[in-house]
Design a protein around this motif. Sequence first.
Motif, short mmCIF file in Angstrom:
data_model
loop_
_atom_site.label_atom_id
_atom_site.label_comp_id
_atom_site.label_asym_id
_atom_site.label_seq_id
_atom_site.Cartn_x
_atom_site.Cartn_y
_atom_site.Cartn_z
N GLU A 131 -26.40 -29.51 -19.91
CA GLU A 131 -25.15 -29.26 -18.83
C GLU A 131 -25.17 -30.43 -17.92
O GLU A 131 -26.45 -30.86 -17.42
CB GLU A 131 -25.63 -27.90 -18.18
CG GLU A 131 -25.27 -26.86 -19.08
CD GLU A 131 -25.09 -25.51 -18.48
OE1 GLU A 131 -25.57 -25.31 -17.27
OE2 GLU A 131 -24.65 -24.61 -18.82
N THR A 190 -23.05 -32.06 -14.26
CA THR A 190 -21.84 -32.02 -13.17
C THR A 190 -21.18 -33.02 -12.83
O THR A 190 -22.01 -33.98 -12.76
CB THR A 190 -22.59 -31.02 -12.12
OG1 THR A 190 -23.69 -31.65 -11.40
CG2 THR A 190 -23.07 -29.61 -12.48
N TYR A 250 -17.47 -29.46 -10.98
CA TYR A 250 -17.22 -29.23 -12.30
C TYR A 250 -18.59 -29.14 -13.22
O TYR A 250 -19.09 -30.22 -13.12
CB TYR A 250 -16.25 -30.28 -12.92
CG TYR A 250 -15.05 -30.32 -12.09
CD1 TYR A 250 -13.71 -29.13 -11.96
CD2 TYR A 250 -14.73 -30.98 -11.16
CE1 TYR A 250 -12.73 -29.16 -11.31
CE2 TYR A 250 -13.60 -30.94 -10.32
CZ TYR A 250 -12.70 -29.99 -10.26
OH TYR A 250 -11.57 -30.01 -9.62
N LEU A 251 -18.51 -28.17 -14.02
CA LEU A 251 -19.76 -28.09 -15.21
C LEU A 251 -19.26 -28.64 -16.25
O LEU A 251 -18.23 -28.40 -16.86
CB LEU A 251 -20.05 -26.54 -15.23
CG LEU A 251 -21.25 -26.27 -16.01
CD1 LEU A 251 -22.56 -27.03 -15.56
CD2 LEU A 251 -21.44 -24.99 -16.25
N ASN A 289 -13.59 -28.92 -20.44
CA ASN A 289 -14.85 -29.09 -19.79
C ASN A 289 -16.15 -29.43 -20.72
O ASN A 289 -17.20 -29.21 -20.49
CB ASN A 289 -15.35 -28.11 -18.89
CG ASN A 289 -14.31 -27.89 -17.86
OD1 ASN A 289 -13.52 -28.81 -17.21
ND2 ASN A 289 -13.92 -26.80 -17.39
N SER A 307 -23.96 -35.60 -12.25
CA SER A 307 -25.61 -35.19 -12.26
C SER A 307 -26.14 -34.56 -13.50
O SER A 307 -25.40 -34.06 -14.24
CB SER A 307 -25.83 -34.12 -11.10
OG SER A 307 -25.07 -34.95 -9.71
#
Length: 154
Positions: free
Chosen positions: A38, A40, A44-45, A70, A148
């Motif tokens: 995951e 970011t 937003y993920l 996404n 990130s």
Amino acid sequence: MLRKISPLLCGFSVAALSFFSSTATAQIKPASQFPTTELTAGIYLIKAEVAANEPDREQGLMYRTQLPANQGMLFIFEQPAGHCFWMKNTFLPLSIAFLADDGTIVNIERMAPQTENNHCPTQAVRFALEMNQGWFSEKGIKPGMRISGLPQPR
């Protein structure tokens, strides 16, 4: 110098090529077999499949007919360099963000499906993130911003 090849040998070569082509296609890794992480980008993920070895980086998103919203693919290289990408056998229009080690977006390129144009970072990078074409611009994500959740270099 041109050399004449017998029809029998020529037939064998075509059959061998067909066999190796179908074998290579059969070895394509399904999306469910890539590890995921995951990330970011601002609020937003992103669910990113990870391509961190040579075979996975070579396959990337080839032969896919859809990429959920996404979701994308994170390419990880051992060393920073001018890692360029193309879209041969890739059916989806994509955008690619080239990322510095700290996640800063160096540049973003739009990539047309099934083309062999090179898309390269403007400086040496270890990471690249492919998303559906237009994803970055639709979210207001631009060079200089950060992604990130990247693995830390060793």
